[in-house]
Design an enzyme around this catalytic site. Structure first.
Site: not given
Length: 456
Positions: A184, A213, A224
């Site tokens: 993201t 990630k 997250t």
């Protein structure tokens, strides 16, 4: 002020499509050009357009084994647990960690705090993958990352699952594209792999691969934080769960970017045994001990990539707490230092303000009695170039700090802070005790800008 605004604008990585800008030159060294991937695993990264502004970048990841796997996972402790967390936890519990084939992940929407409909969406994602594999029982773990409180464009995702399945591949490029698909605000995909041997089969080569990630909302307690690890070593589910728990506690649970714990944090591992050999089942075996060291070291390397990509970060900091009466007390102290905004901003400002470190040590909650004794406590900076440490506090007494040398040390991207508790009430300075290590980054102006613009 205008010059500062231009500088920040040039650095900002607004939340949009996964890795939608050129990878910064300083981060390219962390991207592998090749890999050693476990037998029997295939992966793909596919464009769906989960977030409307994403018109071309992969945002659906599929990791699949050609044969059933043992599976284990650790999940967020946030009470607002996202739908995919609830679904995946239930699948592992129901299947007792056996017969898992795949992990499907979308970026662009967290599917968190989305009610009954969100749960149905998560179930349908996994079920669609199972249908592609011709399976009737739930065999796919589900993960999501992105903005909280929004429903998935589930019809778009379900339409692309067969495409993702058809594109499954074992090539390095496929693994890298898949790692890219889960990003993201990350500025680079985080992928590692390695080979290893086990004592019972010294002539047999096994492989371990992992992708993760995260760049913000990172203070896991299992932006997250998601991670998937795969190995072709044969490991029974109960042993796999304990191995993962131990390794995560000393890796993904020992990093911090901003002190926030996401609703979606999940680390999962699949072991398909495709490389053969005797299954690891007993925690007392030599293979188990070796695998614990291998997995922990690997997870530490993988989790450190998250810190190196911390939103707005300019420094990668290791805090090492030595001579604690027990590991958990040392970890709590290291965690408190890593979360301190005053410590993080001082490091960004290249200010050797050791008083902020000492303050964080002193207010740490939950440590064993006698852990922190002021007259036994020492703090120092350890340069990464191997030059002598810079002592700041020794046995509770402040040192005459060479500010010029401190400034040189703090100019570097990497820094180690060493806190020696002297064993507390257990002994003299430097004798005995446990060591705990934590990794974190600094706070910069860019962090505020990124998160102020997150939904725009």
């Amino acid at each position: 002020m205008a010059a500062f605004a231009r500088m920040v604008k040039g650095q900002v990585r607004s939340y949009s499509a996964p890795v939608d800008m050129a990878i910064p030159a300083s981060k390219r060294k962390f991207i592998p050009s090749s890999g050693s991937y476990p037998k029997g695993f295939v992966v793909s990264g596919t464009h769906v357009g989960v977030k409307a502004s994403n018109t071309k970048f992969p945002d659906l990841a599929l990791i699949s084994s050609e044969t059933p796997c043992s599976a284990a996972a650790v999940f967020t402790t946030n009470k607002f647990q996202a739908a995919p967390v609830q679904v995946s936890r239930d699948i592992i519990k129901t299947r007792q960690g056996q017969g898992i084939r795949s992990v499907v992940i979308n970026s662009g929407c967290a599917n968190a705090v989305t009610g009954k409909g969100g749960l149905e969406d998560a179930v349908s994602m996994g079920k669609k993958v199972d249908e592609c594999d011709g399976l009737n029982e739930p065999s796919t773990l589900v993960m999501s990352t992105g903005v909280i409180g929004q429903r998935l464009p589930i019809s778009k995702i379900l339409k692309k699952v067969p495409v993702a399945h058809a594109n499954l591949s074992s090539t390095h490029d496929a693994w890298l594209t898949t790692a890219r698909a889960i990003c993201t605000t990350d500025t680079f995909p985080k992928l590692l792999s390695r080979t290893f041997t086990l004592p019972s089969s010294p002539g047999r080569t096994y492989s371990l691969a992992g992708m993760t990630k995260g760049a913000g909302m990172i203070h896991p307690n299992m932006a997250t934080l998601l991670g998937v690890l795969c190995t072709d070593a044969p490991i029974e589910p109960s042993a796999l769960q304990s191995l993962l728990k131990h390794s995560v506690n000393r890796s993904f649970n020992s990093i911090s970017v901003d002190g926030d714990t996401s609703t979606n944090d999940t680390i999962a591992i699949l072991a398909n045994g495709a490389a053969g050999g005797a299954p690891i089942s007993s925690s007392s075996s030599d293979d188990y001990a070796a695998m614990q060291d291998i997995l922990t070291s690997f997870a530490q390397s993988l989790s450190q990539l998250v810190v190196r990509d911390g939103e707005g970060a300019t420094k990668f900091v290791t805090v090492r707490v030595q001579n604690s009466p027990d590991y958990e007390s040392g970890r709590l102290i290291a965690s408190t230092i890593a979360r301190s905004p005053l410590v993080k901003t001082a490091l960004y400002g290249k200010d050797a303000n050791w008083g902020r470190i000492l303050c964080a040590i002193g207010y740490t909650q939950g440590v064993a009695p006698g852990t922190v004794v002021p007259e036994h406590t020492s703090v120092s900076f350890k340069p990464v170039d191997g030059s002598p440490v810079l002592n700041l506090l020794v046995n509770g007494e402040p040192e005459q700090v060479d500010e010029e040398r401190a400034s040189v040390i703090l100019q570097e991207e990497d820094l180690e802070i060493v806190v020696d508790l002297g064993g507390g009430e257990k002994g003299e300075q430097g004798l005995g005790g446990e060591e705990a290590v934590y990794w974190f980054c600094d706070f910069s102006h860019e962090y505020v800008t990124i998160n102020g613009d997150y939904r725009t």
